[in-house]
Each structure stands twice: as structure tokens, then as C-alpha cells.
Design a protein around this motif. Structure first.
Motif, PDB file in Angstrom:
ATOM      1  N   ILE A  62       0.550  -2.880   5.505  1.00 15.91           N
ATOM      2  CA  ILE A  62      -0.044  -1.930   6.795  1.00 15.91           C
ATOM      3  C   ILE A  62       1.237  -2.060   7.735  1.00 15.91           C
ATOM      4  O   ILE A  62       2.067  -3.142   7.933  1.00 15.91           O
ATOM      5  CB  ILE A  62      -1.296  -2.806   7.353  1.00 15.91           C
ATOM      6  N   PRO A  63       1.464  -0.786   8.360  1.00 18.03           N
ATOM      7  CA  PRO A  63       2.534  -0.788   9.379  1.00 18.03           C
ATOM      8  C   PRO A  63       2.262  -1.692  10.481  1.00 18.03           C
ATOM      9  O   PRO A  63       1.378  -1.935  10.935  1.00 18.03           O
ATOM     10  CB  PRO A  63       2.117   0.713   9.713  1.00 18.03           C
ATOM     11  N   GLY A  64       3.484  -2.344  10.829  1.00 15.46           N
ATOM     12  CA  GLY A  64       3.444  -3.476  11.547  1.00 15.46           C
ATOM     13  C   GLY A  64       2.951  -4.865  11.091  1.00 15.46           C
ATOM     14  O   GLY A  64       3.065  -5.965  11.765  1.00 15.46           O
ATOM     15  N   GLY A  65       2.488  -4.795   9.938  1.00 17.36           N
ATOM     16  CA  GLY A  65       1.998  -6.057   9.236  1.00 17.36           C
ATOM     17  C   GLY A  65       0.940  -6.839  10.069  1.00 17.36           C
ATOM     18  O   GLY A  65       0.722  -7.933   9.987  1.00 17.36           O
ATOM     19  N   THR A  66      -0.128  -5.985  10.559  1.00 17.75           N
ATOM     20  CA  THR A  66      -1.332  -6.452  11.268  1.00 17.75           C
ATOM     21  C   THR A  66      -2.386  -7.218  10.238  1.00 17.75           C
ATOM     22  O   THR A  66      -2.230  -6.716   9.129  1.00 17.75           O
ATOM     23  CB  THR A  66      -2.062  -5.284  11.890  1.00 17.75           C
ATOM     24  N   TYR A  67      -2.838  -8.094  10.865  1.00 21.11           N
ATOM     25  CA  TYR A  67      -3.895  -8.787   9.934  1.00 21.11           C
ATOM     26  C   TYR A  67      -5.404  -8.353   9.727  1.00 21.11           C
ATOM     27  O   TYR A  67      -6.238  -8.623  10.539  1.00 21.11           O
ATOM     28  CB  TYR A  67      -3.822 -10.322  10.433  1.00 21.11           C
ATOM     29  N   ALA A  68      -5.378  -7.033   9.290  1.00 17.60           N
ATOM     30  CA  ALA A  68      -6.619  -6.382   9.108  1.00 17.60           C
ATOM     31  C   ALA A  68      -7.363  -7.042   7.703  1.00 17.60           C
ATOM     32  O   ALA A  68      -7.423  -6.168   6.747  1.00 17.60           O
ATOM     33  CB  ALA A  68      -6.254  -4.769   8.980  1.00 17.60           C
ATOM     34  N   TYR A  69      -7.748  -8.116   7.905  1.00 22.78           N
ATOM     35  CA  TYR A  69      -8.495  -8.726   7.010  1.00 22.78           C
ATOM     36  C   TYR A  69      -9.644  -8.347   6.332  1.00 22.78           C
ATOM     37  O   TYR A  69     -10.239  -8.633   5.221  1.00 22.78           O
ATOM     38  CB  TYR A  69      -8.464 -10.102   7.202  1.00 22.78           C
ATOM     39  N   TRP A  70     -10.428  -7.611   7.070  1.00 20.86           N
ATOM     40  CA  TRP A  70     -11.760  -6.918   6.829  1.00 20.86           C
ATOM     41  C   TRP A  70     -11.716  -5.725   6.216  1.00 20.86           C
ATOM     42  O   TRP A  70     -12.899  -5.208   5.802  1.00 20.86           O
ATOM     43  CB  TRP A  70     -12.512  -6.873   7.882  1.00 20.86           C
ATOM     44  N   VAL A  71     -10.636  -5.200   5.961  1.00 24.32           N
ATOM     45  CA  VAL A  71     -10.750  -3.911   5.363  1.00 24.32           C
ATOM     46  C   VAL A  71     -10.763  -3.730   3.886  1.00 24.32           C
ATOM     47  O   VAL A  71     -10.180  -4.652   3.370  1.00 24.32           O
ATOM     48  CB  VAL A  71      -9.386  -2.919   5.779  1.00 24.32           C
ATOM     49  N   PRO A  72     -11.310  -2.771   3.424  1.00 22.48           N
ATOM     50  CA  PRO A  72     -11.311  -2.487   1.873  1.00 22.48           C
ATOM     51  C   PRO A  72     -10.037  -2.224   1.254  1.00 22.48           C
ATOM     52  O   PRO A  72      -8.836  -1.643   1.967  1.00 22.48           O
ATOM     53  CB  PRO A  72     -12.278  -1.795   1.505  1.00 22.48           C
ATOM     54  N   ASP A  73      -9.732  -2.417  -0.021  1.00 21.63           N
ATOM     55  CA  ASP A  73      -8.501  -1.947  -0.723  1.00 21.63           C
ATOM     56  C   ASP A  73      -8.063  -0.711  -0.360  1.00 21.63           C
ATOM     57  O   ASP A  73      -6.956  -0.372  -0.453  1.00 21.63           O
ATOM     58  CB  ASP A  73      -8.523  -2.297  -2.308  1.00 21.63           C
ATOM     59  N   THR A  74      -8.936   0.318  -0.414  1.00 23.54           N
ATOM     60  CA  THR A  74      -8.771   1.762  -0.351  1.00 23.54           C
ATOM     61  C   THR A  74      -8.026   1.795   0.826  1.00 23.54           C
ATOM     62  O   THR A  74      -7.363   2.899   1.095  1.00 23.54           O
ATOM     63  CB  THR A  74      -9.914   2.430  -0.366  1.00 23.54           C
ATOM     64  N   PHE A  75      -8.468   1.094   2.073  1.00 23.12           N
ATOM     65  CA  PHE A  75      -7.788   1.387   3.410  1.00 23.12           C
ATOM     66  C   PHE A  75      -6.247   1.197   3.081  1.00 23.12           C
ATOM     67  O   PHE A  75      -5.413   1.822   3.665  1.00 23.12           O
ATOM     68  CB  PHE A  75      -8.213   0.278   4.279  1.00 23.12           C
ATOM     69  N   ILE A  76      -5.646   0.063   2.390  1.00 25.24           N
ATOM     70  CA  ILE A  76      -4.382  -0.122   2.291  1.00 25.24           C
ATOM     71  C   ILE A  76      -3.875   1.068   1.364  1.00 25.24           C
ATOM     72  O   ILE A  76      -2.790   1.518   1.517  1.00 25.24           O
ATOM     73  CB  ILE A  76      -4.075  -1.358   1.743  1.00 25.24           C
ATOM     74  N   ASP A  77      -4.548   1.225   0.189  1.00 28.36           N
ATOM     75  CA  ASP A  77      -3.973   2.084  -0.668  1.00 28.36           C
ATOM     76  C   ASP A  77      -3.667   3.640   0.121  1.00 28.36           C
ATOM     77  O   ASP A  77      -2.703   4.439  -0.167  1.00 28.36           O
ATOM     78  CB  ASP A  77      -4.785   2.545  -1.840  1.00 28.36           C
ATOM     79  N   ASN A  78      -4.483   4.051   1.021  1.00 25.51           N
ATOM     80  CA  ASN A  78      -4.085   5.329   1.800  1.00 25.51           C
ATOM     81  C   ASN A  78      -2.781   5.322   2.316  1.00 25.51           C
ATOM     82  O   ASN A  78      -2.152   6.572   2.792  1.00 25.51           O
ATOM     83  CB  ASN A  78      -5.287   5.507   2.501  1.00 25.51           C
ATOM     84  N   PHE A  79      -2.267   4.285   2.863  1.00 28.14           N
ATOM     85  CA  PHE A  79      -0.930   4.291   3.431  1.00 28.14           C
ATOM     86  C   PHE A  79       0.089   4.832   2.479  1.00 28.14           C
ATOM     87  O   PHE A  79       0.958   5.505   3.009  1.00 28.14           O
ATOM     88  CB  PHE A  79      -0.541   2.913   3.748  1.00 28.14           C
ATOM     89  N   GLU A  80      -0.180   4.646   1.196  1.00 27.38           N
ATOM     90  CA  GLU A  80       0.738   5.309   0.165  1.00 27.38           C
ATOM     91  C   GLU A  80       0.440   6.685  -0.029  1.00 27.38           C
ATOM     92  O   GLU A  80       1.324   7.538  -0.625  1.00 27.38           O
ATOM     93  CB  GLU A  80       0.906   4.054  -0.948  1.00 27.38           C
ATOM     94  N   LYS A  81      -0.840   7.141  -0.127  1.00 26.10           N
ATOM     95  CA  LYS A  81      -1.354   8.358  -0.523  1.00 26.10           C
ATOM     96  C   LYS A  81      -0.889   9.478   0.531  1.00 26.10           C
ATOM     97  O   LYS A  81      -0.660  10.524   0.445  1.00 26.10           O
ATOM     98  CB  LYS A  81      -2.662   8.239  -0.821  1.00 26.10           C
ATOM     99  N   GLY A  82      -1.247   8.869   1.790  1.00 29.66           N
ATOM    100  CA  GLY A  82      -1.187   9.791   2.972  1.00 29.66           C
ATOM    101  C   GLY A  82       0.317  10.055   3.545  1.00 29.66           C
ATOM    102  O   GLY A  82       1.105   9.564   3.028  1.00 29.66           O
ATOM    103  N   LYS A  90       2.143   4.251  18.512  1.00 33.76           N
ATOM    104  CA  LYS A  90       2.568   3.412  17.241  1.00 33.76           C
ATOM    105  C   LYS A  90       1.209   3.519  16.233  1.00 33.76           C
ATOM    106  O   LYS A  90       1.753   3.647  15.075  1.00 33.76           O
ATOM    107  CB  LYS A  90       3.169   2.230  17.386  1.00 33.76           C
ATOM    108  N   ASP A  91       0.148   3.251  17.001  1.00 34.53           N
ATOM    109  CA  ASP A  91      -1.057   3.193  16.025  1.00 34.53           C
ATOM    110  C   ASP A  91      -1.409   4.344  15.551  1.00 34.53           C
ATOM    111  O   ASP A  91      -2.035   4.638  14.332  1.00 34.53           O
ATOM    112  CB  ASP A  91      -2.272   2.306  17.012  1.00 34.53           C
ATOM    113  N   ILE A  92      -1.377   5.529  16.466  1.00 35.96           N
ATOM    114  CA  ILE A  92      -1.627   6.809  15.920  1.00 35.96           C
ATOM    115  C   ILE A  92      -0.522   7.171  14.746  1.00 35.96           C
ATOM    116  O   ILE A  92      -0.969   7.790  13.817  1.00 35.96           O
ATOM    117  CB  ILE A  92      -1.773   7.719  17.267  1.00 35.96           C
ATOM    118  N   LYS A  93       0.602   6.784  15.058  1.00 35.81           N
ATOM    119  CA  LYS A  93       1.563   7.308  14.108  1.00 35.81           C
ATOM    120  C   LYS A  93       1.255   6.564  12.621  1.00 35.81           C
ATOM    121  O   LYS A  93       1.644   7.233  11.843  1.00 35.81           O
ATOM    122  CB  LYS A  93       2.994   6.965  14.727  1.00 35.81           C
ATOM    123  N   ALA A  94       0.618   5.324  12.658  1.00 32.14           N
ATOM    124  CA  ALA A  94       0.541   4.793  11.629  1.00 32.14           C
ATOM    125  C   ALA A  94      -0.704   5.181  10.767  1.00 32.14           C
ATOM    126  O   ALA A  94      -0.839   4.773   9.550  1.00 32.14           O
ATOM    127  CB  ALA A  94       0.359   3.319  11.837  1.00 32.14           C
TER     128      ALA A  94
END
Length: 975
Positions: free
Chosen positions: A464-484, A634-638
């Protein structure tokens, strides 16, 4: 119990609170054993209460830009930690350290808030097994524990309890265990002397709880107040060192490192020294047969050495609730020290302690803290999160708001966590999400709810950009950073926004100025955030865009001129402060924007991006990237951009913008307002007009709601986040449902606008808001000739506001239904009496407050008001004001009203003289009212006479606030 504590301690907070032989020392043995546990907690609460008045003073001073000095840091930051959170922290750090090396299910069962290790992959299991082997070698007396911000000792007291359980499980007898804990295990520091004394007392109370004769053993806890070396006597140092170069070098270093220590507290790093040699020298001086004149001062150096030794040690366990203090509020000395020594944490004091406590640990040691949760997300803590990657998160409780019952606002949001000082990036950590539990008393109950727990590999956060501790999100949430794709592929960010440096001078609401001057060469629309609203709206401010103003923005030190490339570009704007949610809105190309309404200039896929930014998908990402109330660029850019179903989404987005704009323009404060929606249904009843308006708005609302659901459903599928809720609150839809009271009041306001000529039944939109007056625009319903409309408690004048309003209703809806319409209006307004009486009462007592609220305390109709007796009131329209307006108010209305009062009073006096006794009571009441009004208007006439003679001119460019102030003695005060 409070009385009992007071009795035991005489006064809780004298400087010599814990001197040997004091009342406390004499009375401890008299305290019933069953009271000791509560005593420690009560002392903590009393200490916080003791500091509360000082805390209020400190925060009041902050509003005047008075920084927090070292003397006031304790009052500003003292916060008693809830008992259950203390237990969680101690059990999952100290308790975990022991049972992982010395498995004992019976012992672990005593720890209510202990969390088992998450299930791990084989490689991590092997690494943790190796660490546990090292733990096995520990004996109870080997475990070093510290609370570096000990306050009144709450955490230290529970550490004591857990250590006692550990010693007992190890087979050590109680008396030996108590002495060992005080001598070997527990350390505490605090910047505040009184807090340190109370923490010392808490530890002593705990020792006495387990060993009633403990005080006689003369064992002193390692619990100290931070001391500073600023005023050390050099002769005392020389005497102490006694010519020994090693002692001299050690003392010089300690004195240098503890200089201004009260400013910095436990964040100071102190060098290792030969502590045994230093203590041996203190023993020598203590045992001297003949004391020197410097012996006492030399022994006084022991406090410095004790604090330095505690600060220099590495610990197996660190547990604390650090101070929460924005470093922008700190004095310059502390702020500069942190910038140099803790550059990754220079935003808040709690973050400094996160880094400092980690540095204090031995290898594989554990530390537990409760802090504000912003370190998990905000960009200002990116570097701190990088530092924490060198540690291993064990578990985390995310409290959100209301972890502390005494904090009533939603600003302080917290979390508690346990880190281990080992690098283990593939480790799975356990998370408990208590954010949605808003009641502080329910959080410890919901701690045991398995549905609130999740287990995540801490490595995933690095994706996740910035390494935020978004512990509650599903795996697809993370995968989209590489897809998008990055949003920069579709849009441009300005890097900085326009800042006027003087909003009072350069900003206006659009209704304040001459409408003919609104355009690119003078006043231009200015996106500045505003209330939560999606797709369109909040465009009600204009900024001075003349050459002279732009030159000021460019040259003034506190201003900023937006790069010309971004002027008047189409895009998306939003509100930087998102306490109620983030609403993204279409930004028309005739606008400029500032930091309160930062904007994105969109080059392609505008409609799709607008829909995405307003979606539940984006909301999930923004909450993960930054759950604070300040959305950052930075949040919008991420946000990863994945394009699919574009044409379908674009069509619905365009419709959403159109629906939102139509809704925005249906209210008269919009620049695009045409006419009141009830006018479309003229020649029917106003009730029928309202019903049709209700149906129309409900239809538009439903259409917008359906669009939102479809847009979000398509985007959720595109992003693989199909579990997202598609439920919406009414405020999420940019179409407001009809509201009878609000809409009738807005109809009354529109009627007043027609009376003054701002609006016309013959012209769409603004008929007059500055410039040349055109009488031909007002055929159906003529505007008031002199721009003065009296507001009286009776129909004294031909152009009385109630009479004019009744005429307006008659013109719009016809004579046949006039009474029916007046009755409907009166019922919506509320009140007693005939319809005209209710309407008159509203104009006298309610209309102007509504007007000032709708126009955000910048009213365009001004109320001349003599006072509470309603002796005289009249309205004028600011844009039609002339220098002789007040003179005409005085001669044509005030004098006329005075004459009417004289006539009415004389008439009443005659009637009273000839009336029966029962009639006189009623008539005398009327006479008293008239006399009061006559007296009030007499005083008012003198005030208005003074202003009338001045023939004051106004400049619409100056805005309402400045112009209104010119007549403050005769206008009603805006609240």
C-alpha cells in the motif's frame, strides 16, 4: 474511599509527599488489604482531576499562540489509562515474554485480555521458536520493565501484579518476590515531580499489598522524576569526583546529556557509564566519618545518576501511555530537539515515544503502547512506519473514538499495540477493530467478540502506498494497486492552491457584490470546500481576481498565486476537511480554487473519475489510506484507477451532475437560481405546488439513488470488492427531499426578494443585484418604490410587509384561493392566531434569523430595528441602498410611526377614561405597550438622525460585513 485516601495522605500533592516518616509511611499498614487495589486507581484519577484546571488554562493559552512550556507539559498531556487497556498492554508484553519461554496455561488463564499468537507459516514458526528458546533462559529477576511516562503509576502497579504471578509460578516465596520486583524488575520515569511521587507511592502500595512489612525492609523503587543538570554546583561535582578522571568524565557526560532534561523527558538518549563505580562513590560519601561542606550537595547528584542510568538501559518490556501533544504547540527548544533527533516523528509527541520506546528494547523485547491512531495512516508518519518495519507487530486494538470515557469529542482516535524487537516481515498479526463501537463502556465487552478480529500478514501493508496499516481490507484491495493506473495518467495536480493571505479582504459570497462584476476580470468563483455534497454545488464564494489582487497573492509572504496553467480549468473539486465524508464535485471551467477546496484538473475520463471518487470503492481506499478528517492529495494520488464499463458509468455520472446542479440551483443562494419552484405551479394552490414539488424531488432523489447504486455496483465488480455495502444515507444523495417548513420559509424569502426587485415574476434569475435599475422588469408584481419595507406589529403603512406578502400570494395564485393559501402558509410556519397574525409574527420574530442563517451571516436584506419592544422595524435591500436611504427611513417612516403612536396613545387614554373597570385592564395593557414602543422609537430616532445627516455611501465590493458595520447602531445585531 476518596475520603479514606485523603485521610491516609493528609494532602495528596505536597512536595514532600513521600518523605520517610511522613503520615503516608505511618498509615500504609493501616489500610485494609482489600482497598489497596482501588487505592492505586483512585490516586490516578485524582491526579488527573488535580491537573484538569491547569489543563484548561494551557489549552486556552494555545488559542492565543502561547506554546506549552516544560512546566505545563504534564497538565496538557496527563490522561489516565482505562484499566482494561492497561491489562491488555501488560499481559501481551510482559505476560507474553514469560509464557512463551515458560509455557503455563494456568498462569495464562489469569490474564483476561491476553491474545494468543496468530497462526504462522512454517518459516515464521521456526523463527519464533528460536526466540522462545532464548526466553527460556530468563529468570523472573532478569526481566527489566519500564514505563517511561509513568504518570501516577497505573501501569507499574499492574506490572507488579503480573510479575508476582510469574514469580509465584516459578516457585519463589512472596516476600522474596516482592523485594526482587522492586529491586530488579520495575522502572518508572515521569517528567512531572508529583506524578513520579505518586507512581513511587503506587509501587510501594503494591509491595505492601503482598508484604505488609515491606516498608521496614528499606528497599527503594526505581521510580524517578526526570531531573535536569542546569544548576549543578561545580564544586559539588569536583568533590564527588575526588580527582578520579573516570568519574569526572562520566559526570561531565551525564551533566551534558541531562541539560534541559525537563524539556525533553524520557526521549533523551543517555550514554552508558560505569554505574557501579558511581554508586560506590556515593556510598563512600554517605559513610564518611566527617562530612564535608559539599557532602550534601554531592549526594544530591545521585538523582542525576539514577535517572541517567534508567535512561541508558535496555529493557525486555516497555509499556506506556505517552503524552499526546502536537509539536506545533511545543516550545521551540523541544521542537528543535525532536527535529534533530527524531526527524521521522516531528508531528506529535506520541510518535516520538513510539520510536524512542522501540530503541529502548533489548533484542526480541516487547513494547506495548496506547497512542493516537494517526501513525498508522498519515503521510507525515511514512518514515516512522518505515522504522517500524524493523520491528514485528504482534497484535493491535484499533479503538477509534471514545477509548477514554472523559474525552467527549471525536478528535482523539486511538489504538493500542504490541511490537516485538525482531525483524519478521512474513509474520501474521492479530487485529481487533473496535472503531465502530462508539461507547467507551462497550469496547472492553466487544474485545471478546471474535467477529471483530482479523489476521493479516504485516508484509502486505508495504504494498500500500505509504505503508499504511489497512488491516481490514481484503486481498483484492491490495492487488488493485498493481492492476490499476495512477490517477496522473488522467489528471493533473497543482502542487499548491491559491491562498489569498487575507480572505477578509479578497473573498466574498457572490450575493454580496454587484452581479455585473462577476467574471474573469473581477470577481471569479472560488472553490473552497464547504459542506459535504457530491457531484455539484458549494460554489457560493467569489475571489478578487483583478491585477492588483493577483499581484498581492504573488508577492505577499503568506499568500500563493495558483499557476496560470491551472486557471479556469475543468475538473473535480472536494472539501479537504472530511469530518462528514468526502464529496467530490464537478468543477466548472470558470472557477479558481484554494487549499480549502483543492481541485484536480482532469484531462480525460472526467465523468468516470468523478463517479469513482464519489464511490464506496474510493471511500474504502481513502479510509484505508487516511481515516482522519483531512483527506490529502497523496491519498487521492494513491487510488488505483481501473477503467471498465466506462460509457455506462459516464452516462449516469452526467445525469448525477445534472440532478445535483438542478437541486443546487433550486435554492436562492445559488448563482444559477431562476425562480422559486412553487412559482412553476402558479394559478393553483400553494399546497398543490408543494405536493408537485414533493413528487418531483422524490422522483429526482430516487433516480439519483438508483444511479448511485448502479455506479457503485459496477465499480465494486471492476475492483473485485463485491462485499462493499451499497446502502446509502439520505445525505449521500445530492438531491434534497421536499421539506414543508423549510420550503415555505424559502417561498417567503423569495417573495421578499420580489418585493425589493432582486427577483421578478417576469424575469428568470436575478432581476437586479447592482447596476442600472430597470422598472420595466416588474410588471406583474411591482417592486417597492423606495426600497424601504416596514415590519410592524400592525398594518400602519401602505407598503407594510405583511400586506405586500399577501398581495404577492394573491398575484401568484389568484384571489379565489388566497385565504386557503395564507392558511396553508401559516400552518407551515407554526404559531397561534389567524393566518395573517402568524405570518406577521414570523416577519417580526423569525424571518431575519432565517435570512442570516441562509445567507451565512452575510445578509442582503438589512433589518433596521429599534429594539425588543418592536417600536420600529424595516427592511432594505443592500444593493439598492442610496446615501439618502436612512434619511428617507427617518422622515417617511420613523416620524410617521411616531405620529401614529401619539394618535393611538391619545385615543387609548380617552377610551380608558370612559371604560368600565374590566375594560380598563385590557386597555391599560395596550397603553403600556404603546408607551414603551413610543419611548423606544424616540431613542431610535436620535440614533438614526445622526446617521441620516452623514449621507453614508457604501461600496458593494467591500462586502456585507464591512458595510453592515457602518450602521451597527441602528441595525439588528447578526448572531
Amino acid at each position: 474511599m476518596f475520603q479514606k485516601i485523603a485521610d491516609y495522605t493528609e494532602l495528596l500533592f505536597p512536595d514532600n509527599l513521600l518523605r520517610e516518616g511522613s503520615v503516608i509511611w505511618q498509615m500504609i499498614e493501616l489500610i485494609p488489604e482489600e482497598d489497596w487495589k482501588d487505592t492505586v486507581q483512585i490516586i490516578g484519577w485524582l491526579y488527573q482531576y488535580y491537573n484538569s484546571e491547569k489543563k484548561d488554562e494551557v489549552f486556552a493559552a494555545l488559542k492565543k499562540n502561547v506554546k506549552i512550556t516544560k512546566e505545563n507539559i504534564p497538565a496538557a498531556t496527563q490522561l489516565f489509562t482505562p484499566d482494561w487497556i492497561v491489562r491488555y498492554m501488560v499481559e501481551n508484553s510482559l505476560g507474553r515474554l514469560w509464557v512463551e519461554g515458560h509455557p503455563n496455561e494456568r498462569l495464562k488463564s489469569q490474564w483476561k485480555y491476553y491474545l494468543e499468537e496468530a497462526e504462522q507459516e512454517p518459516d515464521v514458526q521456526a523463527q519464533l521458536a528460536s526466540i522462545r528458546e532464548e526466553y527460556k533462559a530468563l529468570r523472573p529477576e532478569d526481566i527489566l520493565c519500564i514505563d517511561p511516562c509513568s504518570g501516577s503509576g497505573h501501569i507499574l502497579a499492574y506490572m507488579f501484579d503480573v510479575l508476582m504471578q510469574i514469580y509465584e509460578a516459578y516457585g519463589v516465596d512472596t516476600r522474596t518476590a516482592v523485594a526482587s520486583i522492586v529491586e530488579n524488575n520495575i522502572y518508572g520515569l515521569d517528567i512531572d515531580d508529583r506524578a513520579a511521587q505518586l507512581a513511587y507511592f503506587s509501587v510501594m502500595m503494591k509491595a505492601c499489598q503482598y508484604d505488609k512489612r515491606f516498608l521496614r525492609r528499606k528497599i527503594q523503587p526505581h521510580v524517578y522524576a526526570i531531573v535536569e543538570s542546569n544548576h549543578v554546583d561545580p564544586f559539588a561535582v569536583e568533590y564527588f569526583c575526588n580527582g578520579d578522571d573516570k568519574l569526572k568524565a562520566a559526570m561531565d557526560t551525564i551533566i551534558e546529556e541531562l541539560h534541559d532534561a525537563k524539556e525533553y523527558g524520557s526521549i533523551i538518549t543517555v550514554s552508558q557509564q560505569e554505574w557501579d563505580a558511581l554508586h560506590a562513590r556515593f556510598d563512600e560519601i554517605q559513610n564518611e566519618s566527617v562530612m564535608s561542606i559539599y557532602s550534601g550537595a554531592a549526594l544530591g547528584l545521585k538523582a542525576l545518576v539514577q535517572v541517567a542510568e534508567v535512561l541508558s538501559q535496555k529493557y525486555d518490556v516497555v509499556v506506556t501511555n505517552p503524552p499526546y501533544m502536537a509539536l506545533s504547540n511545543a516550545c521551540s527548544k523541544l521542537s528543535e530537539y525532536i527535529k534533530v533527533n527524531y526527524p521521522a516523528c516531528k508531528t506529535d509527541m506520541f510518535a516520538v515515544f513510539i520510536e524512542r520506546c522501540g530503541n529502548t528494547l533489548k533484542k526480541n523485547g516487547l513494547y506495548a503502547m496506547i497512542t493516537q491512531h494517526t501513525w498508522m495512516f498519515l503521510g507525515s508518519y511514512d518514515k516512522l512506519r518505515g522504522i517500524l518495519q524493523e520491528k514485528s507487530l504482534v497484535n493491535l486494538l484499533h479503538f477509534g473514538i471514545k477509548a477514554f470515557a472523559e474525552i467527549g469529542n471525536d478528535v482523539v482516535q486511538t489504538c493500542a499495540f504490541v511490537f516485538q524487537n525482531t525483524i519478521c516481515s512474513e509474520r501474521f498479526a492479530k487485529f481487533c477493530r473496535l472503531v465502530d463501537v462508539k461507547d467507551s463502556e462497550k469496547k472492553p465487552i466487544e474485545f471478546f467478540n471474535p467477529a471483530l478480529y482479523s489476521i493479516q500478514c504485516i508484509r502486505k501493508f508495504r504494498v500500500i502506498p505509504g505503508g499504511t496499516y489497512a488491516y481490514w481490507v481484503p486481498d483484492t484491495f491490495i492487488d488493485n494497486f498493481e492492476k490499476g493506473k495512477a490517477i496522473e495518467n488522467f489528471a493533473e495536480f497543482t502542487g499548491s492552491q491559491n491562498i489569498t493571505g487575507n480572505n477578509e479582504k479578497y473573498l466574498r459570497f457572490h450575493w454580496e457584490v454587484d452581479v455585473n462584476k462577476i467574471g474573469k476580470d473581477y470577481w471569479v468563483f472560488y472553490a473552497k470546500g464547504g459542506d459535504y455534497r457530491k457531484y455539484y454545488g458549494n460554489l457560493d464564494i467569489v475571489v478578487d481576481w483583478r491585477d492588483s489582487a493577483r499581484n498581492f497573492y504573488n508577492m505577499n509572504k503568506t499568500s500563493n498565486l495558483l499557476n496560470e496553467y491551472f486557471w479556469f480549468r475543468e475538473g473535480v473539486t472536494y472539501s479537504a476537511v472530511t469530518s462528514r465524508g468526502t464529496g467530490f464535485r464537478y468543477l466548472p471551467p470558470e472557477c479558481i480554487f484554494d487549499k480549502g477546496g483543492p481541485s484536480i484538473v482532469v484531462n480525460s475520463n472526467l465523468s468516470y473519475l468523478l463517479a469513482l471518487l464519489n464511490s464506496k470503492v474510493a471511500e474504502l481506499y481513502f479510509q484505508a489510506l487516511n481515516p482522519s478528517i483531512n483527506l490529502q492529495v497523496k491519498d487521492i494520488k494513491a487510488l488505483p484507477i481501473i477503467i471498465a464499463d466506462e460509457s455506462q458509468i459516464n452516462g449516469m455520472t452526467c445525469e448525477m451532475v445534472a440532478l445535483a446542479k438542478k437541486d443546487w440551483d433550486s435554492f436562492e443562494t445559488s448563482f444559477g437560481f431562476h425562480q422559486h419552484p412553487f412559482i412553476e405551479c402558479s394559478r393553483q394552490t400553494i399546497q398543490k405546488a408543494f405536493e408537485l414539488w414533493t413528487e418531483k424531488q422524490m422522483e429526482a432523489f430516487q433516480k439519483a439513488l438508483n444511479n448511485e447504486k448502479q455506479i457503485n455496483s459496477l465499480l465494486a465488480a471492476t475492483y473485485g470488492l463485491t462485499n462493499i455495502s451499497l446502502s446509502f444515507e439520505e445525505r449521500d444523495i445530492p438531491v434534497r427531499k421536499a421539506n414543508l417548513e423549510r420550503d415555505i420559509r424559502s417561498f417567503v424569502s423569495y417573495a421578499v426578494g420580489c418585493m425589493f426587485g432582486r427577483y421578478s415574476l417576469d424575469v428568470d434569475g436575478l432581476a437586479y443585484a447592482g447596476g442600472e435599475w430597470d422598472e420595466s422588469k416588474y410588471i406583474t408584481f411591482p417592486a417597492d418604490a423606495d426600497n424601504i419595507i416596514p415590519v410592524s406589529d400592525d398594518e400602519y403603512f401602505e407598503d407594510d410587509i405583511v400586506a405586500r406578502f399577501v398581495k404577492f400570494v394573491e398575484v401568484v395564485y389568484g384571489t379565489e384561493t388566497l385565504q386557503e393559501n395564507l392558511k396553508f402558509i401559516a400552518e407551515a410556519l407554526g404559531g397561534k392566531g389567524t393566518p395573517k397574525e402568524v405570518i406577521r409574527n414570523y416577519f417580526l420574530n423569525g424571518f431575519y434569523a432565517d435570512h442570516c442563517k441562509i445567507y451565512q451571516k452575510r445578509p442582503i436584506y438589512w433589518l433596521f430595528d429599534s429594539g425588543k419592544k418592536n417600536g420600529f422595524k424595516c427592511l432594505i435591500y443592500m444593493h439598492r441602498y442610496q446615501p439618502d436611504t436612512i434619511a428617507r427611513i427617518r422622515t417617511d417612516y420613523v416620524h410617521e410611526q411616531q405620529a401614529r403612536y401619539r394618535t393611538a396613545i391619545a385615543d387609548l387614554e380617552n377610551r380608558i377614561a370612559n371604560a368600565s373597570a374590566s375594560e380598563r385592564v385590557k386597555l391599560n395593557k395596550q397603553l403600556k405597550k404603546l408607551n414603551n414602543q413610543a419611548a423606544e422609537i424616540h431613542e431610535y430616532e436620535e440614533k438614526i438622525h445622526h446617521l441620516a445627516d452623514q449621507m453614508i455611501s457604501i461600496d458593494l465590493d467591500d462586502g456585507v460585513k464591512k458595510n453592515y458595520a457602518l450602521f451597527r447602531d441602528v441595525l439588528v445585531k447578526i448572531k
